[in-house]
Design a protein around this motif. Structure first.
Motif, mmCIF file in Angstrom:
data_model
loop_
_atom_site.group_PDB
_atom_site.id
_atom_site.type_symbol
_atom_site.label_atom_id
_atom_site.label_comp_id
_atom_site.label_asym_id
_atom_site.label_seq_id
_atom_site.Cartn_x
_atom_site.Cartn_y
_atom_site.Cartn_z
ATOM 1 N N PHE A 175 -4.202 -0.345 -2.593
ATOM 2 C CA PHE A 175 -4.275 -1.589 -2.917
ATOM 3 C C PHE A 175 -4.950 -2.104 -4.150
ATOM 4 N N ASP A 176 -6.083 -1.207 -4.423
ATOM 5 C CA ASP A 176 -6.964 -1.624 -5.591
ATOM 6 C C ASP A 176 -6.155 -1.262 -6.829
ATOM 7 N N ASN A 177 -5.180 -0.518 -6.760
ATOM 8 C CA ASN A 177 -4.545 -0.275 -8.066
ATOM 9 C C ASN A 177 -3.140 -0.942 -8.055
ATOM 10 N N MET A 178 -2.951 -1.718 -7.246
ATOM 11 C CA MET A 178 -1.555 -2.413 -7.544
ATOM 12 C C MET A 178 -1.320 -3.374 -8.805
ATOM 13 N N GLY A 179 -2.435 -3.842 -9.463
ATOM 14 C CA GLY A 179 -2.058 -4.422 -10.655
ATOM 15 C C GLY A 179 -1.741 -3.451 -11.699
ATOM 16 N N THR A 197 0.042 -4.540 2.577
ATOM 17 C CA THR A 197 0.640 -4.912 1.331
ATOM 18 C C THR A 197 0.858 -3.872 0.224
ATOM 19 N N ALA A 198 0.098 -2.893 0.125
ATOM 20 C CA ALA A 198 0.060 -1.683 -0.339
ATOM 21 C C ALA A 198 1.631 -0.720 -0.111
ATOM 22 N N MET A 199 1.573 -0.769 1.317
ATOM 23 C CA MET A 199 2.737 0.127 1.939
ATOM 24 C C MET A 199 3.962 -0.610 1.326
ATOM 25 N N TYR A 200 4.021 -2.214 1.537
ATOM 26 C CA TYR A 200 5.367 -2.712 1.340
ATOM 27 C C TYR A 200 5.666 -2.427 -0.356
ATOM 28 N N THR A 201 4.463 -2.418 -1.103
ATOM 29 C CA THR A 201 4.528 -2.096 -2.618
ATOM 30 C C THR A 201 5.340 -0.816 -2.844
ATOM 31 N N SER A 202 4.756 0.221 -1.919
ATOM 32 C CA SER A 202 5.448 1.611 -2.177
ATOM 33 C C SER A 202 7.119 1.744 -1.835
ATOM 34 N N SER A 230 6.394 5.691 3.302
ATOM 35 C CA SER A 230 5.902 4.991 2.569
ATOM 36 C C SER A 230 4.350 4.712 2.857
ATOM 37 N N ILE A 231 3.463 5.034 2.125
ATOM 38 C CA ILE A 231 2.042 4.654 2.553
ATOM 39 C C ILE A 231 1.144 4.004 1.501
ATOM 40 N N GLY A 266 8.983 -1.065 -1.916
ATOM 41 C CA GLY A 266 9.473 -1.843 -3.253
ATOM 42 C C GLY A 266 9.637 -0.851 -4.149
ATOM 43 N N ALA A 267 8.907 -0.010 -4.578
ATOM 44 C CA ALA A 267 8.870 0.797 -5.733
ATOM 45 C C ALA A 267 9.850 1.892 -5.919
ATOM 46 N N GLY A 268 10.623 2.171 -4.443
ATOM 47 C CA GLY A 268 11.355 3.294 -4.277
ATOM 48 C C GLY A 268 11.276 4.010 -3.029
ATOM 49 N N LYS A 269 10.378 3.615 -2.222
ATOM 50 C CA LYS A 269 10.087 4.405 -1.020
ATOM 51 C C LYS A 269 9.473 5.877 -1.363
#
Length: 109
Positions: free
Chosen positions: A95-99, A79-84, A57-58, A86-89
């Motif tokens: 980060f700029d596209n998390m929204g 933060t972006a890695m943990y979003t990856s 997850s990157i 959380g979205a299914g690995k």
């Protein structure tokens, strides 16, 4: 221990359960960083590992005018890695596209 050449760069991966590895890429924009990360993720995903499959997850952060400190970039990438994750690995998130969701790789990859 594993070493691969995939047209990106030579790199080495050692067997670890969980690892955060920052990669700093000077003179690389958001698209170039995402392209590199996706290519690396796919090489890891497609490799025939001996004991089990491996995924990554990157999270990506790109230096901006207002992000002058490396510490801030690392926090954004984390933060972006943990979003990856959380979205299914096994995903890449900038980060700029998390929204607006997770970036999709261009069709040419």
């Amino acid at each position: 221990f594993f070493q691969a050449e995939d047209g990106i760069r030579d790199y080495k991966v050692t067997g670890v359960q969980t690892c955060a590895l920052p990669i700093f890429m000077p003179h690389t924009d958001a698209i170039g960083a995402f392209d590199f990360a996706e290519r690396l993720r796919r090489v890891i995903e497609r490799t025939n590992w001996n004991h089990r499959s491996v995924s990554v997850s990157i999270g990506i952060s790109t230096r901006k005018e207002e992000t002058l400190e490396r510490k801030q970039m690392i926090l954004e990438a984390d933060t972006a890695m943990y979003t990856s994750k959380g979205a299914g690995k096994n995903r890449t998130t900038h980060f700029d596209n998390m929204g607006i969701g997770i970036l999709q790789p261009p069709p040419s990859l």
